[in-house]
Structures are given as C-alpha cells and as structure tokens.
Write a protein that holds these residues in place. Structure first.
Motif, mmCIF file in Angstrom:
data_model
loop_
_atom_site.group_PDB
_atom_site.id
_atom_site.type_symbol
_atom_site.label_atom_id
_atom_site.label_comp_id
_atom_site.label_asym_id
_atom_site.label_seq_id
_atom_site.Cartn_x
_atom_site.Cartn_y
_atom_site.Cartn_z
ATOM 1 N N LYS A 1 0.427 1.792 -8.206
ATOM 2 C CA LYS A 1 0.392 2.759 -7.440
ATOM 3 C C LYS A 1 0.497 3.176 -8.168
ATOM 4 O O LYS A 1 0.456 4.747 -7.804
ATOM 5 N N TRP B 1 -6.540 1.253 -1.288
ATOM 6 C CA TRP B 1 -5.870 0.468 -1.607
ATOM 7 C C TRP B 1 -7.023 -1.062 -2.030
ATOM 8 O O TRP B 1 -6.533 -1.590 -2.974
ATOM 9 N N VAL C 1 -2.741 6.518 0.555
ATOM 10 C CA VAL C 1 -3.946 6.122 0.672
ATOM 11 C C VAL C 1 -3.961 4.891 2.025
ATOM 12 O O VAL C 1 -3.796 4.025 2.126
ATOM 13 N N ARG D 1 0.898 -1.056 0.135
ATOM 14 C CA ARG D 1 0.264 -0.007 -0.131
ATOM 15 C C ARG D 1 0.689 0.968 -0.350
ATOM 16 O O ARG D 1 1.887 1.181 0.740
#
Length: 71
Positions: free
Chosen positions: A66, A33, A28, A24
């Motif tokens: 990401k 996530w 976030v 993660r």
C-alpha cells in the motif's frame, strides 16, 4: 513470533477483469491492485470456483505494498 495472515478476496467478471478486491487503497483501481499483488506479493494466490480467488499475505506485506502505491 506470530505473523498476522490476511486473506484478500478477489472477484472477477466473466471476461476475467477484476471487479472487487479486498484491502485495496481507495485511489487504486481494482484491476491495478490485483496486478500489483500478482507481481509483487510473496504469499500464495489460490483460484476458487465462481470467478473468485484469494491471496494470503502477511499484514506487514500488505501495508508495504500500500505504501508503494501511495508514493
């Protein structure tokens, strides 16, 4: 060609919310996530006993996701 597969471990609270999740990005929240991975990840998700689960994704896919949240 070898594709690196990464296991992303998820841990749930008794009410079903995500308390911990691997890979993660720091900015976030864990639940956000998980939601993103659930919607966009192409690899399988496996529910496990004890309020846990795991995604199996290619490293390149994780990095791409990401990048989406960083933008």
């Amino acid at each position: 060609m070898h594709v690196e597969t990464v296991m992303i471990h998820v841990r749930f609270a008794p009410d079903g919310t995500v308390t911990e999740i691997g890979e993660r990005p720091a900015a976030v929240p864990a639940q956000a996530w998980f939601n993103l991975l659930s919607l966009k990840a192409t690899g399988p998700y496996q529910a496990l006993a004890g309020g846990r689960g795991v995604f199996r994704l290619a490293r390149s896919e994780i990095e791409s996701l990401k990048g989406e949240v960083a933008a």
